[in-house]
Scaffold this motif. Structure first.
Motif, mmCIF file in Angstrom:
data_model
loop_
_atom_site.group_PDB
_atom_site.id
_atom_site.type_symbol
_atom_site.label_atom_id
_atom_site.label_comp_id
_atom_site.label_asym_id
_atom_site.label_seq_id
_atom_site.Cartn_x
_atom_site.Cartn_y
_atom_site.Cartn_z
ATOM 1 N N ASN A 180 0.824 -1.221 0.000
ATOM 2 C CA ASN A 180 0.000 0.000 0.000
ATOM 3 C C ASN A 180 0.854 1.266 0.000
ATOM 4 O OD1 ASN A 180 0.831 -0.430 2.667
ATOM 5 N ND2 ASN A 180 -1.084 0.300 3.553
ATOM 6 N N ILE A 181 2.105 1.169 0.440
ATOM 7 C CA ILE A 181 3.062 2.278 0.335
ATOM 8 C C ILE A 181 3.758 2.246 -1.018
ATOM 9 C CG2 ILE A 181 5.189 3.259 1.295
ATOM 10 C CD1 ILE A 181 4.318 2.051 4.020
ATOM 11 N N LEU A 182 4.123 1.051 -1.420
ATOM 12 C CA LEU A 182 4.912 0.865 -2.639
ATOM 13 C C LEU A 182 4.189 1.359 -3.888
ATOM 14 C CD1 LEU A 182 7.673 -0.301 -3.341
ATOM 15 C CD2 LEU A 182 6.581 -2.527 -3.678
ATOM 16 N N ARG B 43 2.147 11.971 -2.772
ATOM 17 C CA ARG B 43 2.183 13.040 -1.781
ATOM 18 C C ARG B 43 3.626 13.391 -1.433
ATOM 19 N NH1 ARG B 43 -1.290 10.020 2.513
ATOM 20 N NH2 ARG B 43 -0.286 8.271 1.422
ATOM 21 N N ARG B 44 3.806 14.406 -0.625
ATOM 22 C CA ARG B 44 5.161 14.880 -0.326
ATOM 23 C C ARG B 44 5.983 13.794 0.376
ATOM 24 N NH1 ARG B 44 2.059 17.478 3.651
ATOM 25 N NH2 ARG B 44 2.787 17.114 5.793
ATOM 26 N N ALA B 45 7.279 13.952 0.353
ATOM 27 C CA ALA B 45 8.211 12.956 0.881
ATOM 28 C C ALA B 45 7.864 12.559 2.315
ATOM 29 C CB ALA B 45 9.638 13.490 0.818
ATOM 30 N N GLY B 46 7.773 11.262 2.532
ATOM 31 C CA GLY B 46 7.485 10.727 3.860
ATOM 32 C C GLY B 46 6.026 10.434 4.128
ATOM 33 N N MET B 47 5.124 11.085 3.429
ATOM 34 C CA MET B 47 3.695 10.911 3.679
ATOM 35 C C MET B 47 3.200 9.501 3.366
ATOM 36 S SD MET B 47 2.124 13.354 5.177
ATOM 37 C CE MET B 47 0.401 13.055 4.739
ATOM 38 N N PRO B 48 3.627 8.873 2.250
ATOM 39 C CA PRO B 48 3.148 7.514 1.998
ATOM 40 C C PRO B 48 3.482 6.539 3.113
ATOM 41 C CG PRO B 48 4.128 8.436 0.017
ATOM 42 C CD PRO B 48 4.442 9.394 1.134
ATOM 43 N N THR B 49 4.631 6.741 3.777
ATOM 44 C CA THR B 49 5.025 5.866 4.882
ATOM 45 C C THR B 49 4.257 6.213 6.144
ATOM 46 O OG1 THR B 49 7.252 5.670 3.972
ATOM 47 C CG2 THR B 49 6.970 5.064 6.286
ATOM 48 N N ARG B 50 4.125 7.510 6.436
ATOM 49 C CA ARG B 50 3.446 7.920 7.678
ATOM 50 C C ARG B 50 1.953 7.695 7.623
ATOM 51 N NH1 ARG B 50 7.198 12.233 7.348
ATOM 52 N NH2 ARG B 50 5.628 13.669 6.516
ATOM 53 N N LYS B 51 1.349 7.938 6.447
ATOM 54 C CA LYS B 51 -0.103 7.793 6.323
ATOM 55 C C LYS B 51 -0.425 7.057 5.033
ATOM 56 C CE LYS B 51 -1.445 11.861 8.990
ATOM 57 N NZ LYS B 51 -2.247 13.116 9.007
ATOM 58 N N PRO B 52 -0.202 5.726 5.007
ATOM 59 C CA PRO B 52 -0.497 4.950 3.791
ATOM 60 C C PRO B 52 -1.963 5.084 3.385
ATOM 61 C CG PRO B 52 0.732 3.620 5.385
ATOM 62 C CD PRO B 52 0.299 4.875 6.102
ATOM 63 N N LEU B 53 -2.207 5.073 2.095
ATOM 64 C CA LEU B 53 -3.580 5.119 1.600
ATOM 65 C C LEU B 53 -4.312 3.848 1.998
ATOM 66 C CD1 LEU B 53 -2.842 6.455 -1.996
ATOM 67 C CD2 LEU B 53 -3.835 7.750 -0.091
ATOM 68 N N LYS B 54 -5.504 4.013 2.545
ATOM 69 C CA LYS B 54 -6.301 2.836 2.933
ATOM 70 C C LYS B 54 -7.754 3.218 3.098
ATOM 71 C CE LYS B 54 -4.861 3.372 7.776
ATOM 72 N NZ LYS B 54 -4.236 2.688 8.927
#
Length: 241
Positions: A156-158, A230-241
């Motif tokens: 979901n991050i990848l 999204r901006r750098a780091g956001m996919p890891t901190r708040k993965p889309l779900k």
């Protein structure tokens, strides 16, 4: 390299329908030597035995050609490439590919550049960037036929790293282990938002052992909305779900 060892490698490759020329074997051997030498000072791989690097890095990388058809001259990006795996291995086997190695750590980019130069590889670019940033650059956004990623992040991050880089009609391929069901379920919404189709899963195993392998293939059917990635780091901190 002893002939018997070379033949053993070729036998394992034959199990997955891959044939390397002697020159390709020697080129990969040179790359492995560089990897092991540099690994004494820089953490590039947890595997430090040559035979296991062949099996768990080289042969594992080449499984992508069992899972998908990659057209001649395809533009391919290896996302989170690290020391250049799988990208450099794919390039040695398929010199026709136009390859980009995307890596956020400068020291690993330096190693990649040295390896590419010493191995004499052409049409290969080492890109120092985060995936979230590259996915917003005009020269990379939706420009690739194939994006591959190996041991980078949960699916979901990848997908937010990879799908913005893939052109409509192109393909994202994620290398995974046997337990992918939960990752697939968690990534359903992210895949749909970012323009991906229903994933397909290639199921196989690594020759020379019992390790199961899964390659998740996601075809891109629609353009990624402009607010992704999204901006750098956001996919890891708040993965889309």
């Amino acid at each position: 390299m002893q002939v018997s060892f070379k033949e053993k490698i070729k036998e394992m490759l034959a199990e997955i329908g891959i044939n390397l020329t002697d020159r390709q074997v020697e080129t990969i051997k040179s790359y492995i030597d560089m990897l092991l030498e540099t690994n004494r000072e820089m953490n590039l791989t947890a595997i430090n035995e040559e035979g296991e690097i062949w099996r768990k890095h080289v042969i594992d990388s080449l499984l992508v050609f069992c899972a998908a058809e990659i057209s001649s001259g395809a533009r391919v990006i290896d996302v989170g490439s690290g020391a250049g795996i799988p990208g450099i291995i794919l390039k040695i086997y398929r010199p026709d590919l136009n390859l980009t190695l995307l890596e956020a750590q400068r020291k690993k980019i330096i190693f990649q550049e040295e390896a590419v130069a010493k191995l004499g590889l052409k049409n290969i670019k080492c890109l120092w960037s985060r995936a979230e940033e590259a996915g917003r650059l005009e020269e990379h956004r939706e420009k690739y036929d194939v994006a591959v990623a190996r041991a980078v992040a949960p699916l979901n991050i990848l997908v937010e790293y990879c799908l913005p880089l893939v052109k409509v009609g192109g393909l994202m391929i994620a290398y995974k282990g046997p337990s992918v069901d939960e990752e697939l379920k968690a990534a359903e919404k992210a895949i749909a938002i970012l323009g991906g189709d229903q994933p397909e899963v290639w199921r196989g195993h690594l020759p020379g052992g019992e390790e199961e392998r899964r390659l998740i293939k996601i075809k891109k059917s629609t353009k990624t909305p402009t607010n992704y990635p999204r901006r750098a780091g956001m996919p890891t901190r708040k993965p889309l779900k």
